[in-house]
Write an enzyme that holds these catalytic residues in place. Structure first.
Site, PDB file in Angstrom:
ATOM      1  N   ASN A   7      48.196  36.362  23.931  1.00  0.00           N
ATOM      2  CA  ASN A   7      47.037  36.105  24.777  1.00  0.00           C
ATOM      3  C   ASN A   7      46.449  37.478  25.107  1.00  0.00           C
ATOM      4  O   ASN A   7      46.938  38.178  25.993  1.00  0.00           O
ATOM      5  CB  ASN A   7      47.502  35.367  26.041  1.00  0.00           C
ATOM      6  N   LYS A  14      49.500  39.318  26.904  1.00  0.00           N
ATOM      7  CA  LYS A  14      50.687  38.543  27.268  1.00  0.00           C
ATOM      8  C   LYS A  14      51.249  37.970  25.974  1.00  0.00           C
ATOM      9  O   LYS A  14      50.471  37.561  25.100  1.00  0.00           O
ATOM     10  CB  LYS A  14      50.320  37.402  28.210  1.00  0.00           C
ATOM     11  N   ARG A  91      45.707  32.726  21.700  1.00  0.00           N
ATOM     12  CA  ARG A  91      44.849  32.007  22.623  1.00  0.00           C
ATOM     13  C   ARG A  91      43.459  32.616  22.476  1.00  0.00           C
ATOM     14  O   ARG A  91      43.281  33.818  22.709  1.00  0.00           O
ATOM     15  CB  ARG A  91      45.344  32.189  24.054  1.00  0.00           C
ATOM     16  N   HIS A 180      40.463  26.425  30.065  1.00  0.00           N
ATOM     17  CA  HIS A 180      41.831  25.996  30.429  1.00  0.00           C
ATOM     18  C   HIS A 180      42.237  24.727  29.683  1.00  0.00           C
ATOM     19  O   HIS A 180      43.119  23.983  30.131  1.00  0.00           O
ATOM     20  CB  HIS A 180      41.957  25.673  31.935  1.00  0.00           C
ATOM     21  N   LEU A 209      45.089  25.344  39.087  1.00  0.00           N
ATOM     22  CA  LEU A 209      44.692  26.257  40.160  1.00  0.00           C
ATOM     23  C   LEU A 209      45.474  27.561  40.043  1.00  0.00           C
ATOM     24  O   LEU A 209      46.656  27.628  40.418  1.00  0.00           O
ATOM     25  CB  LEU A 209      44.955  25.592  41.526  1.00  0.00           C
ATOM     26  N   GLY A 210      44.839  28.573  39.481  1.00  0.00           N
ATOM     27  CA  GLY A 210      45.470  29.888  39.372  1.00  0.00           C
ATOM     28  C   GLY A 210      44.492  30.914  39.911  1.00  0.00           C
ATOM     29  O   GLY A 210      43.810  30.647  40.910  1.00  0.00           O
ATOM     30  N   ARG A 241      35.868  34.417  41.929  1.00  0.00           N
ATOM     31  CA  ARG A 241      34.647  33.787  41.407  1.00  0.00           C
ATOM     32  C   ARG A 241      34.129  32.731  42.375  1.00  0.00           C
ATOM     33  O   ARG A 241      34.911  31.999  42.980  1.00  0.00           O
ATOM     34  CB  ARG A 241      34.933  33.109  40.058  1.00  0.00           C
ATOM     35  N   GLU A 334      51.166  24.948  41.352  1.00  0.00           N
ATOM     36  CA  GLU A 334      52.613  24.768  41.201  1.00  0.00           C
ATOM     37  C   GLU A 334      53.393  25.229  42.427  1.00  0.00           C
ATOM     38  O   GLU A 334      54.468  24.719  42.715  1.00  0.00           O
ATOM     39  CB  GLU A 334      53.119  25.561  39.974  1.00  0.00           C
ATOM     40  N   ASN A 335      52.842  26.246  43.121  1.00  0.00           N
ATOM     41  CA  ASN A 335      53.660  26.917  44.142  1.00  0.00           C
ATOM     42  C   ASN A 335      53.234  26.750  45.587  1.00  0.00           C
ATOM     43  O   ASN A 335      53.932  27.220  46.479  1.00  0.00           O
ATOM     44  CB  ASN A 335      53.703  28.427  43.844  1.00  0.00           C
ATOM     45  N   GLU A 382      51.004  26.711  28.404  1.00  0.00           N
ATOM     46  CA  GLU A 382      49.992  26.839  27.357  1.00  0.00           C
ATOM     47  C   GLU A 382      50.586  27.464  26.103  1.00  0.00           C
ATOM     48  O   GLU A 382      50.219  27.115  24.987  1.00  0.00           O
ATOM     49  CB  GLU A 382      48.840  27.720  27.877  1.00  0.00           C
TER      50      GLU A 382
END
Ligand code: ADP
Length: 408
Positions: A7, A14, A91, A180, A209-210, A241, A334-335, A382
């Protein structure tokens, strides 16, 4: 098959090295600050072994050379030879209208990626650099592009056309693309698996949601609408954003503040969202901490963030004519039990009842047994989708090649 998933961003790469038979990552890591003398490579192996290397990494080719080096190293590596990397999956952010599926990278595909640069000036150039670097370093390895936009290409025109002159869509391909996609695809499929249902019978809303945030309405396994648009700026409030706003206010601000096009772009992409409203941070953890200490603007940022997710959840349930599951994913999804609870508050009328304990304990299903609509918390993956697509395409190609052999 053993696939290296890359990525490539403008200053970071990454990576994950995935065994697609076992569906596990044998190694993963990230190279950051590419282009600087103090670039950092952080690498970790499946068994927990890890290493950090700091050095001068001036471009993507050198960065990938470092990655290959650490993957082959005696102490921290997972392969003996470059040849053990059977394929590379990239990606790629923008596939435009051309690519509705992952594809083996050929010279023709590269040309189309170049042509699409205008649609994703920030994202596609580093993706292309990564592909070219691999071509130099691993010339025989097949490479596959997996597009962030692909999952959304089946949206109907009523969801992807904007209310501007149709000629502009034809001339400049101005439309909603959505991003996404790989994540929305993965978590919607996984939700069906967890619920023991066929994806073809489900109306699912997924919320990724990141730092970047988007939602998708997934009807019978297909994305029928999504919040990000022509670019990843539209829709939800994000770390930096703005998401949705009245388009005319951009012109108004540009006039009032004397901003150039590029300054206006920076304002909306880098200085808005959580950081713009709170003035504190773009990181949800810090927003929550400040809000809990009584910082008013951080509380607004948190509330606006959750409000938008709730608003789109309702509208997507309406466009699909129902809702069978709601999924949270991404770093925040997630968190953060706080964000999930705020989004799902007072949604009993829609069939959503969150179980406070399950939500706090980060269980897979965080709704009550009595909740008509299950709410799920699913870590996205992903990279696994990219690796699986890559192996499928490369194996197919090998089969086709063999089939093409003359029968003796
Ligand atoms: P990216 O979109 O860059 O892949 P991530 O999906 O990793 O980003 O998400 C980053 C976001 O996740 C940040 O806003 C971070 O604050 C948030 N996050 C990570 N852990 C938590 C947590 N425990 N509580 C709230 N937010 C969290």
């Amino acid at each position: 098959m053993k696939v290296l998933v890359l990525n490539c961003g403008s200053s970071s790469i990454k990576y994950q090295f995935i065994d697609t038979n076992e569906k596990v990552a044998l190694a993963k890591g990230v190279v950051e600050r590419i282009g600087m003398s103090s670039a950092v490579l952080s690498h970790s192996r499946y068994d927990g072994d890890g290493i950090k290397i700091v050095g001068e990494i001036l471009d993507h080719t050198i960065a990938i050379e470092y990655v290959l080096g650490v993957m082959m190293s005696k102490n921290h590596g997972v392969i003996d030879d470059k040849e053990d990397i059977e394929a590379i999956g990239h990606r790629v952010v923008h596939g435009g209208e051309t690519f509705s599926d992952s594809i083996l990278i050929t010279d023709d595909v590269m040309q189309v990626l170049q042509d699409n640069i205008e649609l994703a000036p920030l994202h596609n150039p580093p993706n292309i650099k990564g592909i070219q670097a691999v071509k130099r370093l691993l010339p025989d390895a097949p490479q596959v592009a997996v597009f962030d936009t692909a999952f959304h290409t089946q949206m109907p025109p009523k969801a992807f056309l904007y209310g501007i002159p149709y000629e502009l869509y034809k001339k400049y391909k101005i439309r909603r693309y959505g991003f996404h996609g790989t994540s929305h695809l993965f978590v919607s499929r996984r939700a069906a698996e967890i619920l023991g249902k066929n994806i073809d019978e489900l109306k699912i809303v997924t919320a990724h949601l990141g730092n970047g945030c988007s939602m998708a309405a997934v009807d019978k396994g297909k994305s029928v609408d999504t919040t990000m648009g022509f670019t990843p700026l539209e829709g939800l409030l994000m770390g930096t954003r703005s998401g949705d706003l009245d388009p005319s206010l951009i012109l108004y601000i540009m006039g009032k503040e004397g901003l150039s096009l590029s300054e206006a772009n920076t304002l909306l992409n880098k200085h808005s969202g959580l950081i713009g409203i709170s003035g504190e941070s773009s990181d949800m953890r810090e927003i929550l901490a400040a809000a809990n200490e009584g910082h008013k603007r951080s509380r607004y940022a948190f509330e606006i963030f959750a409000y938008r997710v709730k608003k789109y959840l309702g509208s997507y349930a309406a466009v699909m004519g129902g809702l069978d599951a709601f999924v949270f994913t991404g770093g925040i999804g997630e968190n953060s039990p706080e964000v999930r609870a705020e989004v799902c508050k007072d949604l009993e009328f829609l069939g959503i009842e969150i179980d406070e304990k399950r939500n706090k304990n980060k269980e897979e299903i965080i709704s009550k047994d009595s909740s008509r609509v299950p709410v799920l918390r699913i870590p996205t993956n992903e990279e696994l989708v990219i690796a699986m697509d890559t192996s499928k395409i490369v194996e197919n190609k090998t089969v086709k090649k063999e089939e093409a052999q003359p029968v003796r």
